[in-house]
Design an enzyme around this catalytic site. Structure first.
Site, short mmCIF file in Angstrom:
data_model
loop_
_atom_site.label_atom_id
_atom_site.label_comp_id
_atom_site.label_asym_id
_atom_site.label_seq_id
_atom_site.Cartn_x
_atom_site.Cartn_y
_atom_site.Cartn_z
N GLY A 278 0.80 -5.05 1.08
CA GLY A 278 -0.65 -4.90 0.40
C GLY A 278 -0.52 -5.67 -1.30
O GLY A 278 -1.19 -6.38 -1.79
N ALA B 238 0.88 -1.20 0.10
CA ALA B 238 -0.10 -0.09 0.09
C ALA B 238 0.99 1.22 0.13
O ALA B 238 1.88 1.03 0.61
CB ALA B 238 -1.09 0.06 1.24
N GLU C 242 5.02 -5.12 7.00
CA GLU C 242 4.56 -4.06 7.51
C GLU C 242 4.80 -4.04 8.92
O GLU C 242 4.99 -2.63 9.55
CB GLU C 242 2.90 -4.19 7.55
CG GLU C 242 2.15 -4.12 6.11
CD GLU C 242 1.97 -5.46 5.48
OE1 GLU C 242 2.71 -6.36 5.78
OE2 GLU C 242 1.27 -5.66 4.65
N GLU D 50 -0.62 -9.05 -0.87
CA GLU D 50 -2.02 -9.32 -0.64
C GLU D 50 -2.79 -9.23 -1.79
O GLU D 50 -3.52 -10.34 -2.09
CB GLU D 50 -2.78 -8.40 0.64
CG GLU D 50 -2.09 -8.74 2.03
CD GLU D 50 -2.26 -7.54 2.94
OE1 GLU D 50 -2.11 -6.43 2.71
OE2 GLU D 50 -2.77 -7.84 4.11
#
Ligand code: CO8
Length: 258
Positions: free
Chosen positions: A109, A66, A132, A112
């Site tokens: 992300g 992200a 993260e 993911e």
């Protein structure tokens, strides 16, 4: 190619291709990109000419997570207000097979998003992880759940708690990715695999995808019941008649998606 700058699209026969295109930030996934990606995938899902979606990143990065810039000063209330996981839910609901073409970093992300895809074709250069923890948070778009289901608790804990990256070969050996291909052919190989899948019967593909995904969410008995329904449904399709007739007649089937 379309003119959406952070996402490039192209169609190649029955394969719709989406390329994530923010190379300066290693394809970091910002809010607009995720919203547009969900919209594009839904459009392809509704388009009869598309049978398979190829989702690719760039050579150096599939997606390095992200966009940290989006979140650096956010409060809990900001994050809740954004409701960004709606976009991820939309991607989860795509019924057509999504082939991921992964080269370089697939982190946070990005990992993911990769795990939202169905067949993951990975360059031997890929570096996959959920780092993260290094920036004071944890996975939030399914990383702790899908990674654990894919690789088991021991490896998932290691990856999530240490933030270390898995090589493509390690990821393959743990069952996280489908195939590892030579670095110079990562994209071509993935496209070839997408075309090979697109040659199958479209409704069979969608039913089979639904049934495999059910294994992640349902218990065995419920999953088997649904599998049987999905199997029987296919006997209402022309493609089942064509596929079995072609086998009996020793010819290649021509599937129409009906
Ligand atoms: N967000 C924003 N910018 C990024 C990101 C990112 N995730 N990753 C890299 N960049 C930028 C860098 O800031 C840098 O920009 P600039 O050139 O302007 O300085 C550029 O990309 C190149 O990166 P580096 O110079 O750092 O390249 P290196 O080769 O030295 O390092 C790494 C590559 C190891 C990939 C490194 O960039 C890195 O660690 N990136 C961050 C990885 C990370 O922590 N990812 C997880 C982010 S959090 C997350 O994904 C949570 C998901 C939960 C929910 C999802 C909601 C949408």
């Amino acid at each position: 190619m379309s003119d959406q700058p952070h996402l490039l699209t192209e169609s190649d026969g029955h394969v719709a291709i989406v390329r994530i295109n923010r190379p300066k930030v290693l394809n970091a996934l910002n809010l607009d990109l995720m919203r547009d990606l969900a919209g594009l995938l839904e459009g392809f899902d509704a388009d009869d000419s598309v049978r398979v979606i190829l989702l690719a990143g760039g050579e150096r990065a599939w997606a390095a997570g992200a966009d940290i810039g989006d979140m650096a000063t956010a409060t809990r209330a900001d994050m809740e207000q954004r409701d960004q996981f709606t976009q991820w839910e939309r991607i989860k609901r795509i019924r057509k097979p999504i082939v991921a073409a992964v080269s370089g970093f697939a982190l946070g992300g990005g990992c993911e998003l990769m795990m939202h895809c169905d067949v993951i074709v990975c360059s031997e250069t890929a570096k996959i992880g959920q780092p993260e923890i290094n920036i004071g948070v944890m996975p939030g778009a399914g990383g702790t759940q899908r990674l654990t289901r894919a690789v088991g608790k021991a490896i998932a804990m290691d990856v999530v708690l240490s933030g270390r990256f898995l090589s493509a070969r390690e990821a393959m050996s743990h069952g996280l990715v489908s195939r590892v291909v030579p670095r110079e052919h990562w994209y071509d190989h993935a496209l070839k695999i997408a075309h090979a899948i697109a040659a199958k019967a479209p409704i069979s593909l969608q039913n089979a995808k639904e049934s495999v995904l059910n294994a992640e969410e349902q218990n065995l008995s419920d999953g088997l019941v649904r599998e049987r329904q999905l199997f029987y449904e296919l006997f209402d399709t022309e493609d089942q008649k064509e596929g079995m007739a072609a086998f009996m007649e020793k010819r290649r089937p021509t599937f129409t998606g009906k």
